[in-house]
Design a protein around this motif. Sequence first.
Motif, PDB file in Angstrom:
ATOM      1  N   VAL A   9       0.841  -1.207   0.000  1.00 15.55           N
ATOM      2  CA  VAL A   9       0.000   0.000   0.000  1.00 15.55           C
ATOM      3  C   VAL A   9       0.872   1.251   0.000  1.00 15.55           C
ATOM      4  O   VAL A   9       0.631   2.191  -0.759  1.00 15.55           O
ATOM      5  CB  VAL A   9      -0.984  -0.007   1.196  1.00 15.55           C
ATOM      6  N   HIS A  10       1.911   1.264   0.837  1.00 10.07           N
ATOM      7  CA  HIS A  10       2.786   2.443   0.920  1.00 10.07           C
ATOM      8  C   HIS A  10       3.427   2.744  -0.436  1.00 10.07           C
ATOM      9  O   HIS A  10       3.434   3.903  -0.882  1.00 10.07           O
ATOM     10  CB  HIS A  10       3.860   2.217   1.980  1.00 10.07           C
ATOM     11  N   GLU A  11       3.932   1.715  -1.095  1.00 10.64           N
ATOM     12  CA  GLU A  11       4.586   1.942  -2.387  1.00 10.64           C
ATOM     13  C   GLU A  11       3.597   2.430  -3.434  1.00 10.64           C
ATOM     14  O   GLU A  11       3.909   3.312  -4.235  1.00 10.64           O
ATOM     15  CB  GLU A  11       5.285   0.665  -2.858  1.00 10.64           C
ATOM     16  N   PHE A  22      -6.489   0.577  -2.853  1.00 14.29           N
ATOM     17  CA  PHE A  22      -5.389  -0.282  -3.286  1.00 14.29           C
ATOM     18  C   PHE A  22      -5.918  -1.520  -4.018  1.00 14.29           C
ATOM     19  O   PHE A  22      -5.436  -1.872  -5.095  1.00 14.29           O
ATOM     20  CB  PHE A  22      -4.558  -0.706  -2.068  1.00 14.29           C
ATOM     21  N   LEU A  23      -6.925  -2.177  -3.441  1.00 11.48           N
ATOM     22  CA  LEU A  23      -7.469  -3.397  -4.040  1.00 11.48           C
ATOM     23  C   LEU A  23      -8.106  -3.108  -5.400  1.00 11.48           C
ATOM     24  O   LEU A  23      -7.933  -3.881  -6.350  1.00 11.48           O
ATOM     25  CB  LEU A  23      -8.470  -4.048  -3.087  1.00 11.48           C
ATOM     26  N   ARG A  39      -6.069   1.687   7.190  1.00 13.22           N
ATOM     27  CA  ARG A  39      -7.315   2.411   6.951  1.00 13.22           C
ATOM     28  C   ARG A  39      -8.106   1.715   5.842  1.00 13.22           C
ATOM     29  O   ARG A  39      -7.601   1.523   4.731  1.00 13.22           O
ATOM     30  CB  ARG A  39      -7.006   3.851   6.564  1.00 13.22           C
ATOM     31  N   VAL A  40      -9.352   1.370   6.139  1.00 17.78           N
ATOM     32  CA  VAL A  40     -10.185   0.631   5.188  1.00 17.78           C
ATOM     33  C   VAL A  40     -10.301   1.344   3.840  1.00 17.78           C
ATOM     34  O   VAL A  40     -10.113   0.701   2.796  1.00 17.78           O
ATOM     35  CB  VAL A  40     -11.579   0.312   5.787  1.00 17.78           C
ATOM     36  N   PRO A  41     -10.591   2.652   3.779  1.00 18.41           N
ATOM     37  CA  PRO A  41     -10.701   3.293   2.464  1.00 18.41           C
ATOM     38  C   PRO A  41      -9.414   3.188   1.635  1.00 18.41           C
ATOM     39  O   PRO A  41      -9.480   3.076   0.405  1.00 18.41           O
ATOM     40  CB  PRO A  41     -11.031   4.756   2.790  1.00 18.41           C
TER      41      PRO A  41
END
Length: 194
Positions: A80-82, A115-116, A108-110
Amino acid sequence: MIRRISAIFLLVATCQAQTSSFAEHLVKAAMERTTRTVRYEPAYVRIDYPGGDVAADTGVCTDEIIRIYRALGFDLQKLVHEDMRRSFSAYPRIWGLKSTDKNIDHRRVPNLQTFLKRRGASLPVTRNAADYQPGDLITCTVPPHLPHIAIVVPAPDGGETPWIVHNIGQGPKCENRLFEFPLTGHYRFHPRAE
């Protein structure tokens, strides 16, 4: 020609077996989480990067998903960070951040939803239980307006409606609550080794 068609069928069967196997491993990791005692604790915490985690006996719904994927060798904190570093403007501005924060972004869900979706893992949200396969992720809104995430597992009672493993406040539990709250997302994320 027959050899080529056979090779295609073999490739499809191999991909299906790998997907099924990955989902089975996700479910196994999710069920293992239900044996843990975890106090629901949403506080901001500075953590290591990559591979950082809040204290093992604390966490929220996202921490369970992160721990489940990490058990299979995939670090959502790093992924997620990348992705957020590359495309920060694609992510929600709910918290007023001006840059990424490797301590909290993946929790954080949002952000996980974004990301998904960006990884092509988004599926239609339906009320049809058969559409939700073991290992799928769902997001929903818990009253009054809290985003929540859980992983789908087979119904332990053999029923047709799958159950979910999640932490909604009492630690990781396996419960028959798939359709209890309004669904906001449905995902099937089976990453490949990077």
